[in-house]
Design an enzyme around this catalytic site. Sequence first.
Site, short mmCIF file in Angstrom:
data_model
loop_
_atom_site.label_atom_id
_atom_site.label_comp_id
_atom_site.label_asym_id
_atom_site.label_seq_id
_atom_site.Cartn_x
_atom_site.Cartn_y
_atom_site.Cartn_z
N ASP A 214 0.58 -0.80 -0.35
CA ASP A 214 0.23 -0.05 0.03
C ASP A 214 0.58 0.67 0.34
OD1 ASP A 214 -2.53 1.18 0.14
OD2 ASP A 214 -1.44 1.98 1.72
N GLU A 282 1.77 0.16 -5.18
CA GLU A 282 0.85 1.05 -5.60
C GLU A 282 1.85 2.55 -5.54
OE1 GLU A 282 -3.62 3.14 -4.19
OE2 GLU A 282 -1.63 2.43 -2.77
#
Length: 552
Positions: A214, A282
């Site tokens: 993330d 990401e």
Amino acid sequence: MTTQLASTTEITAAGANEWWRGGVIYQIYPRSFQDSNGDGIGDLAGITDRLPYVASLGVDAIWISPFFTSPMKDFGYDVSDYCDIDPMFGALADFDAMLARAHSLGLRVMIDLVLSHTSDQHPWFAESRNGRDNDKSNWYVWGDAKPDGTPPNNWLSIFGGSAWQWDSRRQQYYLHNFLTSQPDLNFHSPAVQQALLDVARFWLDRGVDGFRLDTINFYTHDAELRDNPAIAPEQRTAKTAPAVNPYNWQEHLYDKSRPENLAFLRRLRAVMKPYGAAAVGEVGDEQLGLEILGQYTAGDDLMNMCYAFELLSGDTPTASFVKDTMDHVARVAADGWACWAFSNHDVVRHPSRWLLTDAATKTFNTLLMCLRGSACIYQGEELGLPEADVPYESLQDPYGIEFWPEFKGRDGCRTPMVWEANSDHVGFTSATPWLPISSSQAVLAVDQQEVRKDSMLNHYRRSIQMRHDSHALLRGAQSEMEATGDLLTFLRTDGAETVFCAFNLGRDATTLSLPEGEWENMAKDIIGATEATSGRVDLPGWGFLVARKRAV
């Protein structure tokens, strides 16, 4: 090559280490996939029950959004214990059972590691905020107030307002790029880096096959806490944050995407390599997303793959946009590897975001399976689910509550998976679900589509099969694309195999000429695909042609 791995014993060591290259990854949002205990919230045991369905799609791996212990202020992206399961989702034994079942079906398992920040209820933060001289005093990003009492600099939070929150105990501000309850870890501390590498080892030892990382470019901040410069209004984009958020008004030079981040990523990859694990990062950067993708995946000592937000954008991709994006990737990430996605748990589902018909949705899916890189599909995408309309009184997402009504948040893409159209709560739960069931989605349930040969579900299965049947589509080179009006064409090549790909990304019919040679249709089992072997071809609106060159 089959669409799914029959058993782990059939995978060579080299193949195991490269499974991610060109692989198809299915994202599971655990709160909304399957409830097994009747509390209205999905859980790990529910995922285990539904894994045969996932395997039937032919995907290579699953990515599971966070299930760690958490106060759930941001639905698991605020971790209070990295090495345990939140009771909402089960226990470690449930995770082990899910992992074993996935592996028995030939599915790899990637878990969502949230390393840039923790919950403010994590024991690390509790100790850090307790004073300036304890063992973890510098584990988070602390800054002194300016003489007038205002925050250390002008950095903004993606969730609105200043990225700094005053803490009365330390008489300092702490950094939070997201919610105030999500303090950012200080990656300039060697002890923090070591603790996070130990977290990765914990899950690798448990048997996971990799990680989705993330906000990977948020890990490291500027140690001098310099102000971000303003950006000209005409250069503002809304890739990372919605257009109504002034976060887009800054050039984010100092609060993220710092060059110092590369050293930590190399340490993380070194931990992963002995396990043959893979990671997809990401990249949330409105100005430099593809450049950072290239930096973070160059060579073999950084991340395996990353994704930026170009194809998660709000505007329907035109042929020229896709070409420009791929040309950009070729310039800045020629030595790297992209992972493409149209939908995920953070954006409006792409059939609604791009106002697509079923035919257009199928064409874009086929395009995704033909692009160089790996691919992520989000649960329910294979059903063609539109965005759910969640009324304000049912909202759960703090992001949507903050910016309503101009931005309705992320609940519309997170509503429960629809399994059985005529069952109570569409087969997701026996109780009231945590988010309301969408009637527009219920009619598209799995049981309705399984029996229809031309359904979206069966289209996804066939397109994934087509990808796995071709080394060129999986890992081959990609020629420079050509975009003429709505027509997009390109070649994929690997050794002696050449594949010609043509997509009409518009409603009006068009004509194209096949390259010289004789061709055989690869998409012949995909309903709606155009068939041709040579010469000129009429391609209907939202039509596509995927053909392999016949050997001489």
